[in-house]
Design a protein around this motif. Structure first.
Motif, PDB file in Angstrom:
ATOM      1  N   ALA A 196      64.210  19.503 125.717  1.00  0.00           N
ATOM      2  CA  ALA A 196      62.917  19.184 126.328  1.00  0.00           C
ATOM      3  C   ALA A 196      62.336  17.899 125.752  1.00  0.00           C
ATOM      4  CB  ALA A 196      61.950  20.351 126.118  1.00  0.00           C
ATOM      5  N   ALA A 197      62.439  17.716 124.437  1.00  0.00           N
ATOM      6  CA  ALA A 197      61.884  16.527 123.798  1.00  0.00           C
ATOM      7  C   ALA A 197      62.567  15.257 124.278  1.00  0.00           C
ATOM      8  CB  ALA A 197      62.015  16.642 122.282  1.00  0.00           C
ATOM      9  N   ALA A 198      63.818  15.367 124.703  1.00  0.00           N
ATOM     10  CA  ALA A 198      64.547  14.190 125.177  1.00  0.00           C
ATOM     11  C   ALA A 198      64.360  13.983 126.680  1.00  0.00           C
ATOM     12  CB  ALA A 198      66.030  14.318 124.839  1.00  0.00           C
ATOM     13  N   THR A 199      64.521  15.041 127.457  1.00  0.00           N
ATOM     14  CA  THR A 199      64.522  14.884 128.911  1.00  0.00           C
ATOM     15  C   THR A 199      63.138  14.621 129.489  1.00  0.00           C
ATOM     16  OG1 THR A 199      64.367  17.295 129.207  1.00  0.00           O
ATOM     17  CG2 THR A 199      66.566  16.309 129.212  1.00  0.00           C
ATOM     18  N   VAL A 200      62.106  15.281 128.962  1.00  0.00           N
ATOM     19  CA  VAL A 200      60.776  15.159 129.575  1.00  0.00           C
ATOM     20  C   VAL A 200      60.228  13.739 129.468  1.00  0.00           C
ATOM     21  CG1 VAL A 200      58.387  15.947 129.481  1.00  0.00           C
ATOM     22  CG2 VAL A 200      60.243  17.603 129.328  1.00  0.00           C
ATOM     23  N   PRO A 201      60.060  13.166 128.261  1.00  0.00           N
ATOM     24  CA  PRO A 201      59.477  11.815 128.205  1.00  0.00           C
ATOM     25  C   PRO A 201      60.380  10.734 128.779  1.00  0.00           C
ATOM     26  CG  PRO A 201      60.180  12.512 126.016  1.00  0.00           C
ATOM     27  CD  PRO A 201      60.334  13.700 126.906  1.00  0.00           C
ATOM     28  N   VAL A 212      74.803  16.751 128.255  1.00  0.00           N
ATOM     29  CA  VAL A 212      74.043  17.492 129.275  1.00  0.00           C
ATOM     30  C   VAL A 212      72.680  16.844 129.499  1.00  0.00           C
ATOM     31  CG1 VAL A 212      73.009  19.727 129.837  1.00  0.00           C
ATOM     32  CG2 VAL A 212      75.248  19.638 128.742  1.00  0.00           C
ATOM     33  N   ILE A 213      72.058  16.362 128.436  1.00  0.00           N
ATOM     34  CA  ILE A 213      70.749  15.706 128.551  1.00  0.00           C
ATOM     35  C   ILE A 213      70.836  14.470 129.436  1.00  0.00           C
ATOM     36  CG2 ILE A 213      69.073  14.344 127.231  1.00  0.00           C
ATOM     37  CD1 ILE A 213      69.411  16.364 124.949  1.00  0.00           C
ATOM     38  N   ILE A 214      71.888  13.689 129.287  1.00  0.00           N
ATOM     39  CA  ILE A 214      72.057  12.481 130.103  1.00  0.00           C
ATOM     40  C   ILE A 214      72.176  12.843 131.575  1.00  0.00           C
ATOM     41  CG2 ILE A 214      73.646  10.590 130.606  1.00  0.00           C
ATOM     42  CD1 ILE A 214      74.218  10.431 127.606  1.00  0.00           C
ATOM     43  N   VAL A 215      72.910  13.891 131.882  1.00  0.00           N
ATOM     44  CA  VAL A 215      73.050  14.336 133.276  1.00  0.00           C
ATOM     45  C   VAL A 215      71.691  14.722 133.852  1.00  0.00           C
ATOM     46  CG1 VAL A 215      74.117  16.022 134.812  1.00  0.00           C
ATOM     47  CG2 VAL A 215      75.421  15.087 132.899  1.00  0.00           C
ATOM     48  N   THR A 216      70.908  15.447 133.074  1.00  0.00           N
ATOM     49  CA  THR A 216      69.594  15.886 133.554  1.00  0.00           C
ATOM     50  C   THR A 216      68.670  14.702 133.801  1.00  0.00           C
ATOM     51  OG1 THR A 216      69.830  17.949 132.319  1.00  0.00           O
ATOM     52  CG2 THR A 216      67.614  17.342 133.027  1.00  0.00           C
ATOM     53  N   ILE A 217      68.635  13.753 132.881  1.00  0.00           N
ATOM     54  CA  ILE A 217      67.786  12.576 133.058  1.00  0.00           C
ATOM     55  C   ILE A 217      68.205  11.799 134.295  1.00  0.00           C
ATOM     56  CG2 ILE A 217      67.149  10.354 132.048  1.00  0.00           C
ATOM     57  CD1 ILE A 217      67.387  11.675 129.296  1.00  0.00           C
ATOM     58  N   TRP A 218      69.490  11.621 134.478  1.00  0.00           N
ATOM     59  CA  TRP A 218      70.009  10.909 135.645  1.00  0.00           C
ATOM     60  C   TRP A 218      69.580  11.575 136.935  1.00  0.00           C
ATOM     61  CZ3 TRP A 218      73.818  12.853 139.069  1.00  0.00           C
ATOM     62  CH2 TRP A 218      74.329  11.916 139.983  1.00  0.00           C
ATOM     63  N   LYS A 219      69.527  12.904 136.950  1.00  0.00           N
ATOM     64  CA  LYS A 219      69.204  13.619 138.179  1.00  0.00           C
ATOM     65  C   LYS A 219      67.701  13.748 138.414  1.00  0.00           C
ATOM     66  CE  LYS A 219      71.138  17.243 140.989  1.00  0.00           C
ATOM     67  NZ  LYS A 219      70.040  17.198 141.921  1.00  0.00           N
ATOM     68  N   GLU A 220      66.907  13.909 137.355  1.00  0.00           N
ATOM     69  CA  GLU A 220      65.490  14.179 137.541  1.00  0.00           C
ATOM     70  C   GLU A 220      64.644  12.923 137.683  1.00  0.00           C
ATOM     71  OE1 GLU A 220      63.996  16.696 134.476  1.00  0.00           O
ATOM     72  OE2 GLU A 220      64.684  18.521 135.476  1.00  0.00           O
ATOM     73  N   ALA A 221      65.074  11.811 137.129  1.00  0.00           N
ATOM     74  CA  ALA A 221      64.255  10.600 137.166  1.00  0.00           C
ATOM     75  C   ALA A 221      63.965  10.166 138.598  1.00  0.00           C
ATOM     76  CB  ALA A 221      64.943   9.477 136.394  1.00  0.00           C
ATOM     77  N   GLY A 222      64.961  10.231 139.470  1.00  0.00           N
ATOM     78  CA  GLY A 222      64.748   9.850 140.856  1.00  0.00           C
ATOM     79  C   GLY A 222      63.798  10.784 141.579  1.00  0.00           C
ATOM     80  N   PHE A 223      63.833  12.062 141.226  1.00  0.00           N
ATOM     81  CA  PHE A 223      62.925  13.034 141.841  1.00  0.00           C
ATOM     82  C   PHE A 223      61.474  12.760 141.443  1.00  0.00           C
ATOM     83  CE2 PHE A 223      60.823  17.260 141.522  1.00  0.00           C
ATOM     84  CZ  PHE A 223      60.744  17.527 142.875  1.00  0.00           C
ATOM     85  N   PHE A 224      61.241  12.504 140.164  1.00  0.00           N
ATOM     86  CA  PHE A 224      59.888  12.196 139.704  1.00  0.00           C
ATOM     87  C   PHE A 224      59.413  10.849 140.228  1.00  0.00           C
ATOM     88  CE2 PHE A 224      61.011  14.884 135.766  1.00  0.00           C
ATOM     89  CZ  PHE A 224      60.681  16.038 136.445  1.00  0.00           C
ATOM     90  N   MET A 225      60.347   9.936 140.478  1.00  0.00           N
ATOM     91  CA  MET A 225      59.975   8.625 140.997  1.00  0.00           C
ATOM     92  C   MET A 225      59.261   8.741 142.339  1.00  0.00           C
ATOM     93  SD  MET A 225      62.350   5.615 142.561  1.00  0.00           S
ATOM     94  CE  MET A 225      62.435   6.643 144.034  1.00  0.00           C
ATOM     95  N   ILE A 226      59.670   9.701 143.166  1.00  0.00           N
ATOM     96  CA  ILE A 226      59.070   9.859 144.483  1.00  0.00           C
ATOM     97  C   ILE A 226      57.578  10.147 144.366  1.00  0.00           C
ATOM     98  CG2 ILE A 226      59.063  11.280 146.561  1.00  0.00           C
ATOM     99  CD1 ILE A 226      61.364   9.321 146.376  1.00  0.00           C
ATOM    100  N   MET A 252      58.358  20.153 132.133  1.00  0.00           N
ATOM    101  CA  MET A 252      58.435  21.188 131.107  1.00  0.00           C
ATOM    102  C   MET A 252      59.050  22.461 131.677  1.00  0.00           C
ATOM    103  SD  MET A 252      57.476  20.074 128.199  1.00  0.00           S
ATOM    104  CE  MET A 252      57.443  21.692 127.436  1.00  0.00           C
ATOM    105  N   ILE A 253      58.667  22.821 132.900  1.00  0.00           N
ATOM    106  CA  ILE A 253      59.253  24.003 133.532  1.00  0.00           C
ATOM    107  C   ILE A 253      60.746  23.793 133.770  1.00  0.00           C
ATOM    108  CG2 ILE A 253      59.224  25.444 135.602  1.00  0.00           C
ATOM    109  CD1 ILE A 253      56.221  24.918 135.787  1.00  0.00           C
ATOM    110  N   ASN A 254      61.102  22.602 134.240  1.00  0.00           N
ATOM    111  CA  ASN A 254      62.514  22.313 134.494  1.00  0.00           C
ATOM    112  C   ASN A 254      63.347  22.344 133.214  1.00  0.00           C
ATOM    113  OD1 ASN A 254      61.966  21.984 137.195  1.00  0.00           O
ATOM    114  ND2 ASN A 254      61.900  19.747 137.111  1.00  0.00           N
ATOM    115  N   SER A 255      62.719  22.085 132.082  1.00  0.00           N
ATOM    116  CA  SER A 255      63.472  22.048 130.826  1.00  0.00           C
ATOM    117  C   SER A 255      63.977  23.423 130.401  1.00  0.00           C
ATOM    118  CB  SER A 255      62.616  21.445 129.712  1.00  0.00           C
ATOM    119  OG  SER A 255      61.532  22.300 129.385  1.00  0.00           O
ATOM    120  N   VAL A 256      63.453  24.480 130.992  1.00  0.00           N
ATOM    121  CA  VAL A 256      63.964  25.826 130.687  1.00  0.00           C
ATOM    122  C   VAL A 256      64.640  26.443 131.903  1.00  0.00           C
ATOM    123  CG1 VAL A 256      62.242  26.234 128.908  1.00  0.00           C
ATOM    124  CG2 VAL A 256      61.748  26.915 131.241  1.00  0.00           C
TER     125      VAL A 256
END
Length: 297
Positions: free
Chosen positions: A81-86, A164-178, A226-230
């Protein structure tokens, strides 16, 4: 006349409750009742064919806190969570600012940023499995050109979770960008013109005007992140299955493992209750702390 006014107020009250009724029914069926049922289930022992489940109170919670694997999973999830969220939020904001500016092929840039989001979780995990495969993967092929030795990214305890963290960041950043992109397009152009007249630089305009106006969106994205992190479980099935030696095991995979691999539903229910309490607490703190710095108009 007074009777007519009271009647109108009564009708408005009934009308308001009728509007809330569908949402209340859905929330009760799919949120409140499952949460209460999960908590109740966590207070019983694991039943078998020969022995029925018995009320044990908080024994499942005590056993959970005494389980070393649980604390390993908690540590993994905190790092995750500390890596993927920010990082996801920061990259999403940067991509939105870039995609919202007047650049050539802006539509293509937006599509490219958003493409990872529309990929199914399993497909995205298999794509990155091609990158991470030792010797044959794209990362090792590129590293080999510079003389680096092969690395088993998913098979080493010190790199599996970060992979795994890199995969999550790659996938979620575009979603939050919208969300950021939609919020940026609601900022009045008059503010930019006024900033230009006052001689404000682009960085000053972004820091003093854009970012404060984006705070409601940032708060919304932060809670969802934060919800996605779990919630991650799909990638783990394909990439690591929680290994090696629980180095990449996260809380939802841990719950699934207890419920469906070890058939210990009460222990899984106890873990779920703890996760719900932590998420509610974190969300409440985020809202109360950030709401003072949030501009809704």
């Amino acid at each position: 006349m007074a009777r007519s006014i009271n009647l109108d107020k009564k009708q408005q009250t009934i009308y308001g409750w009728l509007l809330l009724l569908p949402a209340g029914v859905l929330l009760s069926l799919f949120a409140f009742y499952p949460a209460v049922a999960t908590f109740w289930s966590s207070l019983f022992s694991r039943g078998t064919r020969r022995r029925a489940a018995e009320f044990v109170g908080t024994e499942n919670y005590t056993a959970l806190f005494n389980d070393p694997t649980f604390w390993v999973v908690v540590k993994n999830n905190l790092i995750y969570a500390a890596a993927t969220v920010p990082i996801s939020i920061g990259i999403a904001l940067a991509m939105a600012l870039w995609a919202n500016s007047k650049i050539p092929a802006r539509g293509f840039v937006r599509t490219a940023y958003f493409t990872p989001t529309v990929l199914p979780m399993i497909a995205a995990a298999n794509l990155w499995l091609f990158f991470y495969t030792p010797d044959l993967g794209l990362l090792d092929q590129i590293g080999g050109l510079f003389g680096f030795s092969s690395v088993n990214w998913l098979g080493r305890p010190d790199t599996a979770l970060w992979a795994v963290i890199i995969v999550t960041i790659w996938k979620e950043a575009g979603f939050f960008m919208i969300f950021y992109l939609a919020a940026l397009q609601t900022i009045p152009e008059d503010l930019r013109e006024a900033a230009n007249i006052e001689g404000a630089s682009r960085w000053t305009f972004t820091r003093r005007i854009v970012l404060p106006l984006l705070m409601p969106t940032t708060l919304f994205i932060m809670v969802n992140a934060m919800i996605n992190s779990v919630k991650l479980i799909d990638h783990l099935f394909i990439l690591t299955k929680g290994g090696p030696n629980d180095a990449s095991k996260l809380i939802l995979y841990y719950i699934w493992e207890m419920a469906f691999a070890f058939f210990d539903a009460p222990a899984a229910a106890a873990t779920t209750v703890i996760v719900l309490v932590v998420l509610c607490t974190v969300a409440a703190v985020q809202f109360f702390m950030l709401d003072r710095r949030t501009h809704y108009q």
